[in-house]
Design a protein around this motif. Structure first.
Motif, PDB file in Angstrom:
ATOM      1  N   SER A   2      28.334  37.335  57.563  1.00 48.69           N
ATOM      2  CA  SER A   2      28.516  37.117  56.052  1.00 48.69           C
ATOM      3  C   SER A   2      28.921  38.338  55.430  1.00 48.69           C
ATOM      4  CB  SER A   2      27.033  36.619  55.496  1.00 48.69           C
ATOM      5  OG  SER A   2      25.985  37.484  55.478  1.00 48.69           O
ATOM      6  N   ARG A   3      29.356  38.494  54.205  1.00 51.35           N
ATOM      7  CA  ARG A   3      29.627  39.475  53.465  1.00 51.35           C
ATOM      8  C   ARG A   3      29.291  39.441  52.121  1.00 51.35           C
ATOM      9  NH1 ARG A   3      36.285  39.949  55.259  1.00 51.35           N
ATOM     10  NH2 ARG A   3      35.735  40.160  57.466  1.00 51.35           N
ATOM     11  N   LEU A   4      29.313  40.736  51.408  1.00 53.44           N
ATOM     12  CA  LEU A   4      28.756  40.750  50.143  1.00 53.44           C
ATOM     13  C   LEU A   4      29.694  39.716  49.271  1.00 53.44           C
ATOM     14  CD1 LEU A   4      28.028  44.534  49.433  1.00 53.44           C
ATOM     15  CD2 LEU A   4      26.266  42.448  49.356  1.00 53.44           C
ATOM     16  N   ALA A   5      29.180  39.442  48.184  1.00 50.92           N
ATOM     17  CA  ALA A   5      29.892  38.523  47.213  1.00 50.92           C
ATOM     18  C   ALA A   5      30.647  39.338  46.373  1.00 50.92           C
ATOM     19  CB  ALA A   5      29.080  37.284  46.534  1.00 50.92           C
ATOM     20  N   LEU A   6      31.865  39.804  46.692  1.00 49.64           N
ATOM     21  CA  LEU A   6      32.740  40.624  45.876  1.00 49.64           C
ATOM     22  C   LEU A   6      33.910  39.998  45.469  1.00 49.64           C
ATOM     23  CD1 LEU A   6      32.586  44.001  47.906  1.00 49.64           C
ATOM     24  CD2 LEU A   6      31.202  43.544  45.939  1.00 49.64           C
ATOM     25  N   ALA A   7      34.190  39.906  44.131  1.00 46.09           N
ATOM     26  CA  ALA A   7      35.192  39.263  43.638  1.00 46.09           C
ATOM     27  C   ALA A   7      35.941  39.876  42.460  1.00 46.09           C
ATOM     28  CB  ALA A   7      34.873  37.697  43.239  1.00 46.09           C
ATOM     29  N   GLY A   8      37.205  39.867  42.548  1.00 41.89           N
ATOM     30  CA  GLY A   8      38.105  40.375  41.416  1.00 41.89           C
ATOM     31  C   GLY A   8      38.361  41.823  41.493  1.00 41.89           C
ATOM     32  N   ILE A   9      38.329  42.279  42.742  1.00 45.20           N
ATOM     33  CA  ILE A   9      38.461  43.832  42.883  1.00 45.20           C
ATOM     34  C   ILE A   9      40.088  43.948  43.267  1.00 45.20           C
ATOM     35  CG2 ILE A   9      38.053  45.777  44.253  1.00 45.20           C
ATOM     36  CD1 ILE A   9      35.098  44.695  44.650  1.00 45.20           C
ATOM     37  N   PRO A  10      40.777  44.445  42.607  1.00 39.07           N
ATOM     38  CA  PRO A  10      42.365  44.800  42.823  1.00 39.07           C
ATOM     39  C   PRO A  10      42.332  45.420  44.411  1.00 39.07           C
ATOM     40  CG  PRO A  10      42.024  45.865  40.785  1.00 39.07           C
ATOM     41  CD  PRO A  10      40.634  45.357  41.314  1.00 39.07           C
ATOM     42  N   ARG A  60      23.681  45.968  42.573  1.00 39.35           N
ATOM     43  CA  ARG A  60      24.663  46.505  41.441  1.00 39.35           C
ATOM     44  C   ARG A  60      25.836  45.790  41.385  1.00 39.35           C
ATOM     45  NH1 ARG A  60      24.417  53.185  42.165  1.00 39.35           N
ATOM     46  NH2 ARG A  60      22.132  53.396  41.269  1.00 39.35           N
ATOM     47  N   VAL A  61      26.181  44.852  42.248  1.00 39.22           N
ATOM     48  CA  VAL A  61      27.344  43.858  42.076  1.00 39.22           C
ATOM     49  C   VAL A  61      27.484  43.388  40.738  1.00 39.22           C
ATOM     50  CG1 VAL A  61      28.465  41.784  43.058  1.00 39.22           C
ATOM     51  CG2 VAL A  61      27.532  43.508  44.563  1.00 39.22           C
ATOM     52  N   PRO A  62      26.494  42.727  40.218  1.00 37.91           N
ATOM     53  CA  PRO A  62      26.967  42.093  38.837  1.00 37.91           C
ATOM     54  C   PRO A  62      27.277  42.878  37.951  1.00 37.91           C
ATOM     55  CG  PRO A  62      24.562  41.638  39.790  1.00 37.91           C
ATOM     56  CD  PRO A  62      25.068  42.643  40.566  1.00 37.91           C
ATOM     57  N   ASP A  63      27.121  44.315  37.916  1.00 41.32           N
ATOM     58  CA  ASP A  63      27.979  45.036  36.771  1.00 41.32           C
ATOM     59  C   ASP A  63      28.965  45.688  37.374  1.00 41.32           C
ATOM     60  OD1 ASP A  63      25.237  44.941  35.661  1.00 41.32           O
ATOM     61  OD2 ASP A  63      24.376  46.747  36.780  1.00 41.32           O
ATOM     62  N   LEU A  64      29.539  45.308  38.729  1.00 44.69           N
ATOM     63  CA  LEU A  64      30.842  45.673  38.900  1.00 44.69           C
ATOM     64  C   LEU A  64      32.063  45.167  38.297  1.00 44.69           C
ATOM     65  CD1 LEU A  64      32.534  47.394  41.117  1.00 44.69           C
ATOM     66  CD2 LEU A  64      32.257  45.472  42.790  1.00 44.69           C
ATOM     67  N   ASP A  65      32.749  45.997  37.650  1.00 44.87           N
ATOM     68  CA  ASP A  65      34.135  45.407  37.149  1.00 44.87           C
ATOM     69  C   ASP A  65      35.173  46.795  37.081  1.00 44.87           C
ATOM     70  OD1 ASP A  65      36.262  44.656  35.316  1.00 44.87           O
ATOM     71  OD2 ASP A  65      34.776  43.538  33.835  1.00 44.87           O
ATOM     72  N   VAL A  66      35.924  46.576  38.194  1.00 55.16           N
ATOM     73  CA  VAL A  66      37.040  47.635  38.535  1.00 55.16           C
ATOM     74  C   VAL A  66      38.073  47.817  37.325  1.00 55.16           C
ATOM     75  CG1 VAL A  66      38.694  48.752  39.969  1.00 55.16           C
ATOM     76  CG2 VAL A  66      36.511  47.869  40.947  1.00 55.16           C
ATOM     77  N   GLU A  67      38.364  46.790  36.817  1.00 52.76           N
ATOM     78  CA  GLU A  67      39.459  46.740  35.705  1.00 52.76           C
ATOM     79  C   GLU A  67      38.723  47.329  34.561  1.00 52.76           C
ATOM     80  OE1 GLU A  67      42.481  46.049  35.947  1.00 52.76           O
ATOM     81  OE2 GLU A  67      42.663  44.651  37.576  1.00 52.76           O
ATOM     82  N   ARG A  68      37.780  47.093  34.286  1.00 55.67           N
ATOM     83  CA  ARG A  68      36.904  47.560  33.119  1.00 55.67           C
ATOM     84  C   ARG A  68      36.805  49.098  33.131  1.00 55.67           C
ATOM     85  NH1 ARG A  68      30.904  46.458  33.077  1.00 55.67           N
ATOM     86  NH2 ARG A  68      30.989  47.965  34.596  1.00 55.67           N
ATOM     87  N   ASP A  69      36.591  49.709  34.333  1.00 49.73           N
ATOM     88  CA  ASP A  69      36.402  51.142  34.629  1.00 49.73           C
ATOM     89  C   ASP A  69      37.752  51.606  34.257  1.00 49.73           C
ATOM     90  OD1 ASP A  69      33.834  51.157  34.951  1.00 49.73           O
ATOM     91  OD2 ASP A  69      33.892  51.069  37.118  1.00 49.73           O
ATOM     92  N   LEU A  70      38.810  51.026  34.826  1.00 49.93           N
ATOM     93  CA  LEU A  70      40.088  51.568  34.748  1.00 49.93           C
ATOM     94  C   LEU A  70      40.469  51.586  33.137  1.00 49.93           C
ATOM     95  CD1 LEU A  70      41.761  49.914  37.383  1.00 49.93           C
ATOM     96  CD2 LEU A  70      41.529  52.313  37.493  1.00 49.93           C
TER      97      LEU A  70
END
Length: 372
Positions: A2-10, A60-70
């Motif tokens: 299984s993998r971490l539930a990561l979504a929306g990352i370019p 920390r996954v819930p706080d992850l938003d790469v687009e926001r950081d950009l």
């Protein structure tokens, strides 16, 4: 697996590194090993959620938003620099656990200014002597076209940045929190000036707090980003000594400025010197240590007197003469334990160098003020 539930990352290495910087702490060894083995993007999507690293990241996954950081970086006028970029300081590649990426605010090209840079670090509770030395050394470095790297803390760090800015030089501040969070708050103005003339750099995302452990991680960046480290003042327990240790481990030159042996804020510098750090007292000595071969500091000497290079026997005769009264060669011979012929010969040389004068009563020493 299984993998971490990561979504929306370019897709791509840059976006993956931004995610890593948000999900784990700077210098995380497990993350660094994984990225080194398979690359940032593959490592990110291949983390085992049941592993220690996976469990740490999941919080920390819930706080992850790469687009926001950009978007935040763009709003701050900051840019993201990753290892594949030309601007990446190559010294960071020496670290076993290098930064995932860097947030940079400022007009300078980071790789270029780090090529000729010196880290100037030291105690927060610095003495007036230490602050003066930090400013003088940093101003001298900046005047000679060298970049001053430091950590923007109170005390020696702040004085180092101030010294470089005072001569319109380039300085780089490596901070422990986000580039949008001036720390300490009292240095908000200073950090703004650094960002205008040089660069403010962080390996943690905007909004990140400057925690105690992030200061220690920050120190390894300061140590390897530059060609050498100068510790101006440091106690026996000091983050600056940690910076110096990292610099030494990565084949960087380490220098230390001595202080009074009774000064607690110089005790760490004295230990560094005993352990092999180069003792330096000014900019020229720093550049002799870190600069190109042949960039030698002037040799420091005491006052040179005309009699310093005399033959030893001539020096004995000169010492026996008085300024206020004359002495005959025969008396000088007895005083000096020499033959009268030797004394006469010495007096002839001393007369040519205007160190002695002759009158009807004999010879006397010429006063220092009358020799010019």
């Amino acid at each position: 697996m299984s993998r971490l539930a990561l979504a929306g990352i370019p897709s791509g290495d840059r976006a993956a590194r931004l995610a890593w910087a948000r999900l784990v702490e700077p210098g995380d060894p497990a993350a660094a090993r994984l990225i080194s083995a398979v690359g940032a993007e593959a490592a990110l999507h291949g983390v085992d959620p049941s592993s220690t690293l996976g469990q740490q990241m999941a919080v920390r996954v819930p706080d992850l938003d790469v687009e926001r950081d950009l978007e935040i970086a763009a709003a701050l006028g900051a840019r993201i620099v990753v290892p594949d970029d030309d601007e990446w300081p190559t010294g960071l590649d020496l670290l076993a656990n290098p930064p995932f990426c860097l947030w940079v605010r400022g007009p300078v090209q980071l790789d270029e200014v780090c090529e000729r840079s010196v880290s100037v670090v030291g105690a927060r509770a610095a003495s007036g002597y230490g602050l003066h030395q930090a400013k003088e050394i940093s101003a001298g470095l900046a005047e000679r076209g060298w970049t001053v790297v430091s950590g923007a803390a109170y005390g020696i760090d702040g004085a180092a940045h101030e010294g470089a800015l005072a001569v319109d030089g380039v300085t780089v501040a490596v901070v422990a929190g986000g580039v949008d969070r001036p720390y300490p708050a009292g240095h908000a103005g200073l950090l703004a000036r650094v960002a205008d003339a040089g660069a403010v750099v962080s390996e943690v995302p905007p909004g990140s707090a400057p925690t105690r452990w992030r200061f220690l991680s920050r120190n390894r960046v300061i140590a390897t980003m530059s060609r050498g480290t100068v510790v101006v003042e440091a106690g026996l327990r000091s983050g600056s000594r940690n910076t110096a240790k990292t610099a030494l481990e990565h084949q960087r030159v380490v220098c230390a400025v001595p202080g009074p042996v009774t000064s607690a804020v110089s005790a760490g510098c004295h230990v560094l010197i005993r352990d092999g750090a180069l003792l330096v007292t000014d900019t020229a000595e720093v550049l002799e240590a870190v600069g190109p071969i042949g960039e030698l500091a002037p040799v420091k000497r005491g006052r040179q007197d005309p009699g310093d290079d005399l033959d030893p026997s001539h020096r004995v005769v000169l010492a026996a003469l008085r300024v206020g009264s004359s002495t005959t060669p025969s008396r000088l011979a007895r005083l000096c334990g020499m033959s009268e012929g030797e004394v006469v010969g010495a007096l002839g040389v001393l007369g040519l160098t205007r160190l002695v004068s002759h009158d009807e009563d004999g010879y006397r020493r010429v006063p220092r003020r009358a020799r010019a």
